[in-house]
Each structure stands twice: as structure tokens, then as C-alpha cells.
Design a protein around this motif. Structure first.
Motif, PDB file in Angstrom:
ATOM      1  N   HIS A 263       6.860  -7.810  40.127  1.00 53.03           N
ATOM      2  CA  HIS A 263       5.425  -7.956  39.845  1.00 53.03           C
ATOM      3  C   HIS A 263       5.179  -7.742  38.352  1.00 53.03           C
ATOM      4  CE1 HIS A 263       1.079  -6.671  41.213  1.00 53.03           C
ATOM      5  NE2 HIS A 263       1.062  -7.605  40.278  1.00 53.03           N
ATOM      6  N   HIS A 265       3.067  -9.494  35.015  1.00 54.18           N
ATOM      7  CA  HIS A 265       2.110 -10.476  34.482  1.00 54.18           C
ATOM      8  C   HIS A 265       2.466 -10.770  33.025  1.00 54.18           C
ATOM      9  CE1 HIS A 265      -0.796 -10.413  37.831  1.00 54.18           C
ATOM     10  NE2 HIS A 265      -0.498  -9.130  37.933  1.00 54.18           N
ATOM     11  N   TYR A 268      -2.347 -11.815  30.998  1.00 56.83           N
ATOM     12  CA  TYR A 268      -3.344 -11.332  31.960  1.00 56.83           C
ATOM     13  C   TYR A 268      -4.553 -10.839  31.180  1.00 56.83           C
ATOM     14  CZ  TYR A 268      -4.400  -9.797  36.744  1.00 56.83           C
ATOM     15  OH  TYR A 268      -4.924  -9.656  38.015  1.00 56.83           O
ATOM     16  N   ALA A 295       1.706 -15.449  38.567  1.00 56.81           N
ATOM     17  CA  ALA A 295       0.402 -15.996  38.211  1.00 56.81           C
ATOM     18  C   ALA A 295      -0.651 -15.342  39.100  1.00 56.81           C
ATOM     19  CB  ALA A 295       0.402 -17.516  38.405  1.00 56.81           C
ATOM     20  N   GLY A 296      -1.777 -14.963  38.510  1.00 56.50           N
ATOM     21  CA  GLY A 296      -2.818 -14.326  39.306  1.00 56.50           C
ATOM     22  C   GLY A 296      -4.147 -14.322  38.575  1.00 56.50           C
ATOM     23  N   TYR A 304      -4.325 -16.746  35.582  1.00 55.31           N
ATOM     24  CA  TYR A 304      -3.512 -16.614  34.388  1.00 55.31           C
ATOM     25  C   TYR A 304      -2.075 -17.041  34.666  1.00 55.31           C
ATOM     26  CZ  TYR A 304      -7.481 -14.093  32.500  1.00 55.31           C
ATOM     27  OH  TYR A 304      -8.743 -13.773  32.059  1.00 55.31           O
ATOM     28  N   ASP A 305      -1.523 -17.837  33.747  1.00 61.00           N
ATOM     29  CA  ASP A 305      -0.161 -18.382  33.828  1.00 61.00           C
ATOM     30  C   ASP A 305       0.029 -19.360  34.989  1.00 61.00           C
ATOM     31  OD1 ASP A 305       0.657 -16.994  31.568  1.00 61.00           O
ATOM     32  OD2 ASP A 305       1.412 -15.291  32.699  1.00 61.00           O
ATOM     33  N   GLU A 331       0.911 -13.768  42.555  1.00 64.72           N
ATOM     34  CA  GLU A 331       0.272 -12.613  43.180  1.00 64.72           C
ATOM     35  C   GLU A 331      -1.012 -13.115  43.827  1.00 64.72           C
ATOM     36  OE1 GLU A 331      -1.672  -8.203  42.314  1.00 64.72           O
ATOM     37  OE2 GLU A 331      -1.399  -9.601  40.654  1.00 64.72           O
ATOM     38  N   HIS A 341       2.593 -10.355  46.724  1.00 62.22           N
ATOM     39  CA  HIS A 341       3.283 -11.304  45.857  1.00 62.22           C
ATOM     40  C   HIS A 341       4.355 -12.023  46.661  1.00 62.22           C
ATOM     41  CE1 HIS A 341       6.497  -8.308  45.496  1.00 62.22           C
ATOM     42  NE2 HIS A 341       5.638  -7.436  44.984  1.00 62.22           N
ATOM     43  N   ASP A 456       3.629  -4.224  38.112  1.00 63.37           N
ATOM     44  CA  ASP A 456       2.292  -4.712  37.755  1.00 63.37           C
ATOM     45  C   ASP A 456       2.011  -4.498  36.277  1.00 63.37           C
ATOM     46  OD1 ASP A 456      -0.149  -5.928  38.138  1.00 63.37           O
ATOM     47  OD2 ASP A 456      -1.096  -4.232  39.129  1.00 63.37           O
ATOM     48  N   TRP A 458       1.280  -5.594  32.446  1.00 67.27           N
ATOM     49  CA  TRP A 458       0.554  -6.693  31.830  1.00 67.27           C
ATOM     50  C   TRP A 458       1.103  -6.835  30.415  1.00 67.27           C
ATOM     51  CZ3 TRP A 458      -5.134  -4.858  33.188  1.00 67.27           C
ATOM     52  CH2 TRP A 458      -5.225  -4.690  34.581  1.00 67.27           C
TER      53      TRP A 458
END
Length: 655
Positions: A263, A265, A268, A295-296, A304-305, A331, A341, A456, A458
Motif C-alpha cells: 500500500h 501512494h 496523493y 491508485a486511489g 491519483y495515479d 486502493e 487494495h 499507506d 504518501w
């Protein structure tokens, strides 16, 4: 710094276009370019001077900032207090100014006035609310006279320059700090600080300009290595080689175990724009075998992404080799029901999120169960991430339901019973103890879920609590049983439960010669031999646990015992310790997936855990009814039906 040619050039053009868009947004909103985290963007600017804990601070902001001001002030910070009598300046030590080089100072305007005010800082007007605080950053070359309203002060101290040549023999994580606490970075490096405020950049064979003053240089390479340190005073004008070789603590890959972060990012929002090459540098520098970039969305329609994921779905990223692999995934986010995810997707899902009022899917529908099923159909392994944010100190699930949209894994208990979940992230920004309590109850009702980790982090935030840590500060190790490293092999290990989640310690669990994920047929009249061995820094407690609690414990590095399997059970090893300098997380923690022991072929059944999980479902149903956002009763009933279908699994274990 790691890849030639740059990895972005090796990716589809959609990725470059995505990054150009992000850079345009960043030019307009440098503190937080996504436009979704106004308070976080404000806190990010202050965190540079006052610490990463300010990034997510809420409440009375002026009081929070004033309480965070240390005495003496940090290097480069000027506090300008506005009073009816004029401007009063208080300064910290000045940053070193290299010949021809720039340095920055921060001016924190602290108004004690009853009315809004405007103050001129070096020719730029800054507005501050009555009783408020504002922060302005100013950059210059060499010492200069800085004016704040009617007051002024000299800024900066000129010193001669030197140059460092950093080598470690492999990509690593570096930190260079002078004797006034200021960080120094190579040209082009992302300027990032971890949750402890330690600066970091990644690479090997690097050069950077520094002041000719006492410097502290550290070099690390993820949790498999100890951090190496050197203190030097370079001569003016000299290029000083600094060779550091972090000591290896353990080598899981030599035994077929590979570490991953499920997980991460890449972009983000935040105050940085991160290219794939930056992500590659971090993965290599942390010695991370598998990095899953997800991506989330945050709270709006923007995912994002997304362009990078959709352009590369199902394929490894260009810097992947037989020793490391990187992949884009997803995610899926609903802040009421929980986040999941999906690793190893072969196609693009229908939705990326639900339940965000500012998005194009504002309703809490369909249920997460639908998303989990679709991710599975697209080839992914599915994990609920950051499941619980509190220690569940009263022993019940109550604390999970205190805030409606807390992003905790409320639907996990239902989806696991329906067979839609492969693993639970025990480690990440969540509370490890509360999550472990939930995990043990799930295991004690016969659910075979792997222990995994997703940090998680960023990468596009320069500072913050945990979010700006390096990828892989916590990771899941997977036993590939001799298979070459690949996403598919990692998925197979997760599905089989051959995993260890850890912030650093290495755990070996052997039950009658078998390891995590294995199933042992046992005779209830025979004691099963169990061995636990631990390697790593900061461990103070080692435990063997099962559905009935702690079975054996040691404050050392090993446990040797036997377990009488009167009924089917599971066994796992857990290591704990306080925060440690070489472990970039809140605490030292490791937890294996269990070994399953079956007596007469029966699954594990503990009525107490079934009751606990039914209590969870009751609270979840109330949450959905009272706080769910639905277009009509049919949507609400559809989500409630997931709970209804899950209940019989646990109810059947009460007798």
C-alpha cells in the motif's frame, strides 16, 4: 540517481502527461497541489520548522502552533510577534550560507492584535487574522538583512563550502545534517523527512555541497540492515568521501522469503510531485523486494495515479528485475465501510471508490463486497488495509464505531465470512494492537486470513506522521517456497498464508516441522512441538499465541515448547518492543500468519470469538442505518444484505 534512462521515459505517454498535469497544479498550489487537504497543506508548511506532528493537527490552530514552538527556536525560524506596541522579533540560530548557494528562513507571524493585520516581509505583504498565525518562507543568497514590518534582522551566516561523496556499495537511504540541525540534499533529490523528522534521500555514489562544519551522516537500507553513522568535519573546498556499510541483520531472501509493501501512494496530492524514477530510487534504497503503488482517490472524483495504473495494468514497472518487482494497483476506498487494495490486477475495475460526497459516486453503494468480488475476478489478492485505529482497550469493538467515516475496516468481518478477503494488513498507519485483536477473533472462527502489511505512505508529502516515512517501513514477507520473485508468486503465498508482517524483527515459527500457512493433522492425545526464534533490534517480548490467548512467552530470542491440541487450533508468533532508532515506525512489532492444527479434520471454532464478531456486525448494521449515504432504501438494503448473509457463518459457532 538509480535508473538510466529515466523510468518515466520507458513508460507509456499517459504517465508523462499525468505528471505534467500534476506539475501544473503544483505551480499553482505548492503547499498542497491536489486541492483536497487545505488544513494538511497549511500544516505541511509549518511542519518544516516545528515537526511532522503538525501536518494533521486540528482544533485551535494558533494555539497549536504556539504550543509547538520550542525554546530555543529551530535553526532558520523567526517569530514576529505583532503587538499594539509594534513588531517583536525572536530568532533561532541562522542557517549556514554557502558561497553562491541559496538558503531559506521561515517567518512565523504571531498576531496578538484584536484586528486583522497586514505585515510587510521583505517587500511582500502577508495578511494575518486577529489573534492568528501565518508562515512566510524567504530564500536568499548569502547573509542579508530581512525586514518584518518596522523591525529587521540579519539572516544567515556565511561559511565556506565543501563537498561530500557518499558511497555504500548499493542504493541506500541517506541523511546529512549539520550541527545546527539543517538537512542537506543532492541536487535533484526529493526533500523528504520521515515521521521522526529525520531527513532522507535515496541512492548511491552521490555528491552534494555542504558547509565545512561538523556533519552527521547516516546510511540505512530498510529493516534488514542496521543504520550506519559517521560524524565528519570537512575541510573548506575539499571533496570528502564517506563510505558507509550498513550491517545486515538478517537475509530472508536467502531462505526464499521476500518483503513487500502492499500500500504505497506515489502521488496523493501533497507538496511534491513524484515521478516513477523517484519511487524506484526509494524502493531500491530501502531494499524492498515488492512495491505495490496504488491508485486511489481522496474525497473527490480525481483518482491519483490512475493514468499510470491503467497504462500499465497487469505489467511490471521498468525497474523490475529478478530481485525486485514493482507494480501499479488500486486502493478501493469507502470511508464508512473500509478500504481494500488489490495486488496483481489484470484489468481495470468498474469503480475506484464510493461514498465520497464530492465524487461522482457519492452513495455508500454498492457494498464493498461487490468491489472485493470484482477485484478477485480481475486476478487480485484482496486485503483490508488500516483496519482499526484504536487499541480496543475495553476488549469490545466499540472504539471502531465512534466516528462514522473513520476509514476503518467495518465491512471486513462480513466480507471475510463470505470468502472475499485474502489477508488483513496488521501494520500500517493503524493501531497494531487493536488490529491484532480483531485478527485473532477472525482466525478463531476458522477464517484463514494472511497477516500482511501496507504502510499507506504518501510519497508526495515531504513531511508528516507515518505518511512521509519511506516505503517498506513496515512490510509483509512472503515465503515463495523456492519460486522466483514475481507478483504471481507473492499472491500465491498470501493466499496460502505463508507470510510475516513486521516493522523489523524476523520471526521463525515452526510447528512440528511446518511453517505459517501449513495445516497439520494432529492427534488430541499428543503434544505438538513448537519452536519460535527471533532476530532483530528492539524486541522485548516474544509470544506464542492462539485462540485461547498467550501459550508461551519469553523476553529473549527463542521459545521451545509443546502444545496439547485437545481441539483444533491455530498458532502464531508475535514480537513486541518500544520505538527503536533503526525502526522507522511507532514501535517494534512482528506477527506471523498462523499454522493451523486440525483435530479430526475440524476447523477452529471458538464461540467467544463468534459472539465478539456478531457484536461487531450489530454495530456495523447500526452504523449503516444511521450514517449510510444512499439514494434510496434499495441501496441501503443491498448493503445490509451483506451483513445478513454473513451472520450465519458466525451464528453456527455459538452452540
Amino acid at each position: 540517481m538509480c535508473c538510466d534512462p529515466p523510468t518515466t521515459a520507458l513508460l507509456p505517454p499517459q504517465v508523462g502527461a499525468m505528471l505534467e498535469e500534476y506539475l501544473t497544479l503544483h505551480a499553482e498550489r505548492p503547499r498542497e497541489w491536489g486541492g483536497e487537504f487545505d488544513e494538511v497543506g497549511r500544516g505541511q508548511a509549518f511542519a518544516r520548522w516545528l515537526g511532522p506532528h503538525l501536518v494533521f493537527s486540528a482544533g485551535d490552530w494558533p494555539s497549536t502552533v504556539r504550543a509547538a514552538l520550542p525554546d530555543p527556536l529551530p535553526t532558520g525560524l523567526i517569530v514576529a510577534t505583532l503587538t499594539p506596541m509594534g513588531v517583536r522579533l525572536r530568532t533561532g540560530p541562522w542557517p549556514y550560507a554557502l558561497p553562491g548557494g541559496q538558503f531559506e528562513v521561515g517567518v512565523l507571524v504571531d498576531s496578538r492584535l484584536a484586528e486583522p493585520a497586514t505585515v510587510d516581509i521583505d517587500g511582500t505583504e502577508v495578511q494575518v487574522a486577529a489573534g492568528g498565525v501565518e508562515l512566510a518562507t524567504r530564500a536568499g543568497q548569502g547573509p542579508w538583512r530581512l525586514s518584518v514590518g518596522t523591525a529587521s534582522t540579519s539572516a544567515g551566516e556565511h561559511v565556506p563550502a565543501a563537498r561530500l561523496w557518499l558511497r555504500a556499495g548499493a542504493p541506500s537511504r541517506w541523511s546529512v545534517v549539520d550541527d545546527r540541525g539543517v538537512a542537506w540534499f543532492p541536487d535533484g533529490a526529493l526533500r523528504k523527512w520521515d515521521a521522526d523528522g529525520t531527513p532522507m534521500f535515496h541512492g548511491d555514489d552521490l555528491e552534494l555541497d555542504v558547509p565545512a562544519v561538523p556533519l552527521t551522516v547516516t546510511c540505512g537500507r530498510g529493516m534488514e540492515f542496521e543504520t550506519a553513522l559517521a560524524t565528519i568535519i570537512p575541510d573548506p573546498g575539499a571533496t570528502v568521501p564517506v563510505a558507509l556499510d550498513p550491517r545486515r541483520l538478517h537475509d530472508p531472501a536467502a531462505r526464499g522469503w521476500y518483503g513487500g509493501d502492499l500500500h504505497v501512494h506515489m502521488n496523493y496530492s501533497g507538496d511534491l510531485v513524484v515521478a516513477p524514477q523517484h519511487a524506484a530510487e526509494m524502493q531500491l534504497g530501502e531494499g524492498l523486494h515488492l512495491m505495490h503503488l496504488v491508485a486511489g482517490n481522496i474525497g473527490s472524483t480525481r483518482v491519483y495515479d490512475r493514468e499510470a495504473f491503467e497504462a500499465t495494468v497487469g505489467t511490471d514497472l521498468p525497474w523490475s528485475t529478478d530481485r525486485r518487482v514493482a507494480r501499479f494497483g488500486v486502493e478501493y476506498r469507502n470511508d464508512l465501510l473500509g478500504h481494500v487494495h488489490g495486488l496483481g490486477l489484470t484489468g481495470v475495475p468498474t469503480h475506484y471508490s464510493t461514498g465520497h460526497a464530492a465524487s461522482d459516486h457519492p452513495d455508500d453503494w454498492p457494498a464493498n463486497a461487490n468491489a472485493c468480488a470484482e477485484l478477485r475476478e480481475l486476478g487480485a489478492t484482496v486485503s483490508y488495509t488500516h483496519p482499526v485505529f484504536s487499541p480496543l482497550s475495553d476488549g469490545t469493538p466499540a472504539e471502531v464505531f465512534g466516528f462514522p467515516r473513520s476509514v476503518e475496516a467495518r465491512e471486513l468481518v462480513a466480507d471475510a465470512a463470505l470468502g472475499l478477503v485474502d489477508s488483513v494488513d496488521l501494520l500500517g498507519p493503524n493501531d497494531a494492537e487493536g488490529t491484532t485483536l480483531l485478527y485473532h477473533h477472525l482466525l478463531s472462527t476458522g477464517l484463514r486470513l494472511a497477516a500482511t502489511a501496507g504502510t499507506d505512505v504518501w510519497l508526495s508529502f515531504s513531511s508528516g506522521p507515518l505518511i512521509s516515512n519511506p516505503p517498506g517501513w513496515a512490510r509483509v514477507y512472503a515465503d515463495l517456497r523456492g519460486a522466483p520473485l514475481s507478483v504471481a508468486a507473492f499472491q500465491e503465498a498470501i493466499r496460502a498464508g505463508r507470510t510475516l508482517a513486521t516493522t523489523g524483527p524476523w520471526l521463525d515459527l515452526t510447528v512440528d516441522g511446518r511453517g505459517p500457512g501449513d495445516v497439520i493433522a494432529a492427534d488430541p492425545a499428543t503434544a505438538v512441538p513448537v519452536s519460535v526464534a527471533c532476530t532483530g533490534l528492539g524486541v522485548e517480548s516474544l509470544q506464542l499465541v492462539g485462540p485461547d490467548g498467550v501459550l508461551a512467552e519469553s523476553d529473549g530470542s527463542a521459545i521451545e515448547t509443546g502444545v496439547d491440541a485437545a481441539a483444533s487450533t491455530w498458532l502464531a508468533a508475535v514480537a513486541r518492543g518500544p520505538a527503536h532508532p533503526s525502526v522507522p515506525g511507532a514501535a517494534v512489532f512482528a506477527h506471523t500468519s498462523p499454522v493451523h492444527i486440525e483435530v479430526h479434520g475440524r476447523p477452529v471454532r471458538r464461540a467467544a470469538s463468534a459472539r465478539w464478531l456478531l457484536d461487531w456486525l450489530d454495530r456495523f448494521e447500526t452504523l449503516v442505518r444511521e450514517h449510510g449515504r444512499f439514494a434510496g432504501d434499495a441501496q441501503r438494503d443491498d448493503v445490509l444484505d451483506v451483513i445478513t448473509r454473513a451472520r450465519p457463518y458466525y451464528e453456527s459457532q455459538l452452540g
